[in-house]
Design a protein around this motif. Structure first.
Motif, PDB file in Angstrom:
ATOM      1  N   ILE A   1       0.866  -1.180   0.000  1.00 24.75           N
ATOM      2  CA  ILE A   1       0.000   0.000   0.000  1.00 24.75           C
ATOM      3  C   ILE A   1       0.903   1.231   0.000  1.00 24.75           C
ATOM      4  N   ILE A   2       0.787   2.027  -1.031  1.00 25.13           N
ATOM      5  CA  ILE A   2       1.614   3.217  -1.213  1.00 25.13           C
ATOM      6  C   ILE A   2       0.906   4.453  -0.656  1.00 25.13           C
ATOM      7  N   ALA A   3      -0.411   4.446  -0.683  1.00 27.33           N
ATOM      8  CA  ALA A   3      -1.195   5.573  -0.164  1.00 27.33           C
ATOM      9  C   ALA A   3      -2.600   5.082   0.155  1.00 27.33           C
ATOM     10  N   SER A   4      -3.217   5.744   1.135  1.00 31.18           N
ATOM     11  CA  SER A   4      -4.616   5.471   1.456  1.00 31.18           C
ATOM     12  C   SER A   4      -5.185   6.733   2.085  1.00 31.18           C
ATOM     13  N   SER A   5      -6.327   7.197   1.562  1.00 27.72           N
ATOM     14  CA  SER A   5      -6.855   8.478   2.014  1.00 27.72           C
ATOM     15  C   SER A   5      -8.373   8.539   1.943  1.00 27.72           C
ATOM     16  N   THR A   6      -8.935   9.239   2.913  1.00 24.53           N
ATOM     17  CA  THR A   6     -10.354   9.591   2.862  1.00 24.53           C
ATOM     18  C   THR A   6     -10.504  11.064   2.491  1.00 24.53           C
ATOM     19  N   GLN A   7      -9.389  11.711   2.122  1.00 23.89           N
ATOM     20  CA  GLN A   7      -9.386  13.140   1.776  1.00 23.89           C
ATOM     21  C   GLN A   7      -8.945  13.387   0.335  1.00 23.89           C
ATOM     22  N   ALA A   8      -9.054  12.379  -0.521  1.00 21.49           N
ATOM     23  CA  ALA A   8      -8.607  12.518  -1.907  1.00 21.49           C
ATOM     24  C   ALA A   8      -9.506  13.476  -2.682  1.00 21.49           C
ATOM     25  N   LYS A   9      -8.918  14.057  -3.698  1.00 23.25           N
ATOM     26  CA  LYS A   9      -9.661  14.899  -4.628  1.00 23.25           C
ATOM     27  C   LYS A   9      -9.715  14.153  -5.961  1.00 23.25           C
ATOM     28  N   MET A  10     -10.728  14.449  -6.728  1.00 24.76           N
ATOM     29  CA  MET A  10     -10.923  13.794  -8.003  1.00 24.76           C
ATOM     30  C   MET A  10     -10.964  14.858  -9.096  1.00 24.76           C
ATOM     31  N   LEU A  11     -10.102  14.713 -10.075  1.00 22.16           N
ATOM     32  CA  LEU A  11     -10.123  15.572 -11.248  1.00 22.16           C
ATOM     33  C   LEU A  11     -11.011  14.884 -12.275  1.00 22.16           C
TER      34      LEU A  11
ATOM     35  N   GLU B   1     -12.965  11.610 -20.296  1.00 22.97           N
ATOM     36  CA  GLU B   1     -11.740  10.947 -19.848  1.00 22.97           C
ATOM     37  C   GLU B   1     -11.993  10.302 -18.490  1.00 22.97           C
ATOM     38  N   GLY B   2     -11.116   9.404 -18.100  1.00 24.42           N
ATOM     39  CA  GLY B   2     -11.219   8.779 -16.789  1.00 24.42           C
ATOM     40  C   GLY B   2     -10.875   9.773 -15.691  1.00 24.42           C
ATOM     41  N   ASP B   3     -11.518   9.617 -14.539  1.00 20.15           N
ATOM     42  CA  ASP B   3     -11.217  10.480 -13.402  1.00 20.15           C
ATOM     43  C   ASP B   3      -9.808  10.194 -12.887  1.00 20.15           C
ATOM     44  N   VAL B   4      -9.149  11.223 -12.367  1.00 19.68           N
ATOM     45  CA  VAL B   4      -7.809  11.089 -11.794  1.00 19.68           C
ATOM     46  C   VAL B   4      -7.906  11.462 -10.319  1.00 19.68           C
ATOM     47  N   PHE B   5      -7.455  10.558  -9.455  1.00 22.66           N
ATOM     48  CA  PHE B   5      -7.483  10.806  -8.019  1.00 22.66           C
ATOM     49  C   PHE B   5      -6.171  11.450  -7.579  1.00 22.66           C
ATOM     50  N   TYR B   6      -6.276  12.494  -6.759  1.00 18.45           N
ATOM     51  CA  TYR B   6      -5.126  13.170  -6.174  1.00 18.45           C
ATOM     52  C   TYR B   6      -5.196  12.961  -4.663  1.00 18.45           C
ATOM     53  N   VAL B   7      -4.157  12.338  -4.113  1.00 15.16           N
ATOM     54  CA  VAL B   7      -4.104  11.985  -2.698  1.00 15.16           C
ATOM     55  C   VAL B   7      -3.212  12.989  -1.968  1.00 15.16           C
ATOM     56  N   PRO B   8      -3.653  13.503  -0.811  1.00 10.94           N
ATOM     57  CA  PRO B   8      -2.823  14.449  -0.055  1.00 10.94           C
ATOM     58  C   PRO B   8      -1.496  13.804   0.354  1.00 10.94           C
ATOM     59  N   PHE B   9      -0.432  14.597   0.315  1.00  6.87           N
ATOM     60  CA  PHE B   9       0.896  14.098   0.682  1.00  6.87           C
ATOM     61  C   PHE B   9       0.901  13.413   2.043  1.00  6.87           C
ATOM     62  N   GLU B  10       0.128  13.927   3.010  1.00  8.11           N
ATOM     63  CA  GLU B  10       0.172  13.332   4.350  1.00  8.11           C
ATOM     64  C   GLU B  10      -0.391  11.909   4.378  1.00  8.11           C
ATOM     65  N   ASP B  11      -1.056  11.472   3.308  1.00  8.87           N
ATOM     66  CA  ASP B  11      -1.601  10.116   3.240  1.00  8.87           C
ATOM     67  C   ASP B  11      -0.819   9.210   2.289  1.00  8.87           C
ATOM     68  N   ILE B  12       0.351   9.673   1.853  1.00 12.06           N
ATOM     69  CA  ILE B  12       1.211   8.906   0.944  1.00 12.06           C
ATOM     70  C   ILE B  12       2.421   8.418   1.734  1.00 12.06           C
ATOM     71  N   TYR B  13       2.761   7.141   1.563  1.00 12.61           N
ATOM     72  CA  TYR B  13       3.921   6.552   2.244  1.00 12.61           C
ATOM     73  C   TYR B  13       5.159   6.782   1.377  1.00 12.61           C
TER      74      TYR B  13
ATOM     75  N   LEU C   1      -4.885  21.223  -6.002  1.00  8.56           N
ATOM     76  CA  LEU C   1      -4.076  20.023  -6.203  1.00  8.56           C
ATOM     77  C   LEU C   1      -2.676  20.135  -5.607  1.00  8.56           C
ATOM     78  N   ALA C   2      -2.339  21.301  -5.028  1.00 11.52           N
ATOM     79  CA  ALA C   2      -1.007  21.469  -4.419  1.00 11.52           C
ATOM     80  C   ALA C   2      -0.814  20.422  -3.326  1.00 11.52           C
ATOM     81  N   ASN C   3       0.381  19.841  -3.297  1.00 12.12           N
ATOM     82  CA  ASN C   3       0.743  18.849  -2.286  1.00 12.12           C
ATOM     83  C   ASN C   3      -0.198  17.651  -2.257  1.00 12.12           C
ATOM     84  N   HIS C   4      -0.615  17.244  -3.443  1.00 11.84           N
ATOM     85  CA  HIS C   4      -1.394  16.027  -3.663  1.00 11.84           C
ATOM     86  C   HIS C   4      -0.701  15.253  -4.787  1.00 11.84           C
ATOM     87  N   GLY C   5      -0.630  13.947  -4.654  1.00 15.10           N
ATOM     88  CA  GLY C   5      -0.024  13.120  -5.687  1.00 15.10           C
ATOM     89  C   GLY C   5      -1.066  12.361  -6.485  1.00 15.10           C
TER      90      GLY C   5
END
Length: 127
Positions: A23-33, A38-50, A98-102
């Protein structure tokens, strides 16, 4: 830069990113572009990325209206891949959410998005 055909919205649920069974990341605070067509792109906050599994690369790509995308490689469970994650560290106005989201390369990552909203079952649907 967002257009009339795209938007950034919070994802109501959990997004989990997996690479080679890690598991590289897991978040309940992700944003969706969301971009029409096109397919949706999930952006995960840095604090939830390992970040223990990630190494910053010296690769950036500038996208007009978005800013410079920075890239990371991944290494986990004996496997590795380049260009696994990208992020806009200093995005341009209009996409600053999207700042500081991967975001993660869907060809390399297993991206699981589980909605917090209950899904209707056939028994719930009218006949």
């Amino acid at each position: 830069m967002l257009s009339l055909h795209s938007r950034i919205v919070p994802f109501d649920g959990t997004v989990t990113i997996i690479f080679s069974d890690a598991i590289i990341a897991s978040s309940t605070q992700a944003k969706m572009l969301c971009v029409n067509g096109e397919g949706d792109v999930f952006y995960v906050p840095f604090e939830d990325i390992y970040f223990d599994f990630l190494t910053a690369m010296e690769r950036t790509v500038y996208r007009v209206g978005w800013g410079a995308a920075h890239f990371w490689r991944v290494s986990a469970c004996g496997a590795a891949a380049q260009d696994f994650m990208w992020a806009y560290l200093d995005p341009e106005p209009g996409v600053e959410l999207l700042a500081n989201h991967g975001a993660f390369n869907p060809e390399l990552a297993r991206i699981e998005a589980i909605s917090a909203r209950p899904q209707p079952t056939p028994a719930d649907m009218p006949i």
